[in-house]
Design an enzyme around this catalytic site. Structure first.
Site, PDB file in Angstrom:
ATOM      1  N   TYR A 102       0.895  -1.352  -0.241  1.00 33.23           N
ATOM      2  CA  TYR A 102      -0.024  -0.195   0.055  1.00 33.23           C
ATOM      3  C   TYR A 102       0.736   1.201   0.049  1.00 33.23           C
ATOM      4  CZ  TYR A 102      -3.388   3.468   1.802  1.00 33.23           C
ATOM      5  OH  TYR A 102      -3.837   4.767   2.184  1.00 33.23           O
ATOM      6  N   ASP A 175      -0.145  -7.322   6.955  1.00 32.94           N
ATOM      7  CA  ASP A 175      -1.362  -6.463   6.969  1.00 32.94           C
ATOM      8  C   ASP A 175      -2.728  -6.956   6.126  1.00 32.94           C
ATOM      9  OD1 ASP A 175      -3.342  -4.186   6.368  1.00 32.94           O
ATOM     10  OD2 ASP A 175      -1.852  -2.954   5.763  1.00 32.94           O
ATOM     11  N   LYS A 200     -11.167   1.049   8.351  1.00 34.03           N
ATOM     12  CA  LYS A 200     -11.684   0.298   7.342  1.00 34.03           C
ATOM     13  C   LYS A 200     -12.712  -0.817   7.722  1.00 34.03           C
ATOM     14  CE  LYS A 200      -8.725   2.632   4.821  1.00 34.03           C
ATOM     15  NZ  LYS A 200      -7.468   3.116   5.896  1.00 34.03           N
TER      16      LYS A 200
END
Length: 391
Positions: A102, A175, A200
């Site tokens: 990310y 992650d 999230k």
């Protein structure tokens, strides 16, 4: 016990004072509990809010159970959780980072390395041999992976990565923000730490910024992470902890619904004449499908991306033409989002220029599919697929 049951009841929560089935919010900063703690010999967390609070403790207990971990810690942001892990590294240490990590976490990690003398190497986590070659015996302390990776949703072999990391004397962090513990539990496959941007899916309502870490072992390294959280003042505050707990109650249902809808949309896009490629591990033709089937339970998540048979300008125009999808960044909330990913990531982005990322929410699948069909049909060079084929 199934994750849905644990989440619905918050691990059979019962308020010790009132008998309430919903956790109370305790905003007090200082506490004077009876007995030894009042004399300074008890837990610091029970006396001063910078070290923790009752709401955070409940969330941590539930997360540890969901992930099959020894302990969990919640933070004021996913980035705070990441920084607490990095704080364990020392000048001269070496870290192996997913080459497809990310982009924001990648930037945070590389900036940390430059400032603190930690060497950061990039490796393809879906190619274990590449990771093995990147390891430095005696120096590598941490391997940082994503499952699945953002924004191409590639799935690494967690068991293989754990073996490589441990052989080199390093820990493996995964992650798993997108997979959530409902779909994948990296600790079961040998990972040492699991990270979540709890902003999230764990919260799932777009009204909270939070992070979480879960550990396989609550040893000295874990105590250093907790000490870093206290030192940086990044514990999750009481009201935010309450919001997180409220959101987590519906996590299993939300993930199930988003996964089902995402698969329908991915299947539809894969046959659309204007789409060049669809990135979603739930598709049988996806290169990561077989591994995802082994590591995921009950679905493949609510995130997917697709590349159009056009330019970056065409992709931007499609994002602007949607009426149900909201054009914004983030993921895991109730509303579905669309974005031209390269524009979001900026100049250093390595994702395809015509790639569009979708975060699937809780809307009806047919409304989302028709919305995408209408947006795609606006491309001058693209033959419009019949509406009946899109539903």
């Amino acid at each position: 016990m199934h994750a849905a049951t644990v989440l619905a009841q918050l691990d059979h929560y019962l308020d010790p004072e009132t008998g309430g089935l919903v956790p109370s919010i305790h905003p007090a900063v200082t506490h004077a509990p009876p007995g030894d703690a009042a004399m300074g010999t008890g837990s610091t967390a029970s006396r001063y809010a910078r070290s923790g609070n009752s709401g955070a403790t409940v969330a941590e207990r539930v997360l540890a159970q969901l992930e099959g971990g020894a302990a969990a810690a919640v933070f004021s942001a996913g980035a705070s959780a990441a920084q607490a892990v990095l704080a364990n590294l020392r000048p001269g240490d070496h870290l192996v980072l997913d080459s497809a990590a990310y982009y924001e976490f990648g930037a945070i990690i590389e900036r940390f390395g430059q400032r603190w003398g930690v060497t950061v190497a990039r490796a393809d986590m879906c190619c274990p041999e590449t990771v093995r070659q990147a390891m430095r015996p005696g120096e590598t302390r941490l391997v940082w992976a994503e499952c699945p990776s953002n924004p191409l949703w590639r799935v690494p072999d967690i068991t293989a990565l754990a073996a490589i990391a441990h052989q080199g004397g390093a820990q493996l962090l995964v992650d798993a923000t997108v997979a959530t513990p409902v779909l994948c539990r990296p600790l079961d496959f040998g990972a040492d730490l699991v990270l979540h941007s709890a902003t999230k899916y764990l919260n799932g309502h777009g009204d909270l910024v939070a992070g979480a870490l879960i550990t396989a072992q609550a040893g000295a390294a874990w105590q250093e992470i907790l000490a870093s959280r206290v030192a940086h003042g990044s514990v999750l505050p009481p009201f935010e902890a309450w919001l997180l707990l409220r959101g987590m109650r519906s996590l299993a249902l939300r993930v199930e619904r988003a996964s089902q809808t995402a698969l329908k949309i991915a299947t539809t896009l894969a046959t659309h004449p204007g789409v060049g490629a669809v990135h979603y591990p739930g598709l049988p033709g996806d290169p990561h499908h077989e591994l995802a089937q082994r590591q995921f339970l009950g679905g493949f998540g609510g995130m997917l991306s697709f590349e159009i048979a056009g330019t970056a300008a065409d992709a931007l125009a499609i994002c602007e033409r949607t009426a149900v999808f909201r054009r914004s960044t983030s993921l895991g909330s109730t509303e579905s989002l669309i974005e031209h990913r390269r524009s979001t990531e900026g100049e250093r982005s390595t994702c395809p220029e015509a790639l569009i990322r979708l975060s699937i929410g809780l809307e009806h699948a047919e409304d989302l599919i028709v919305d995408l069909q209408r947006a795609l049909s606006g491309m001058r060079r693209m033959a419009e697929a019949p509406l009946a084929e899109m539903i």
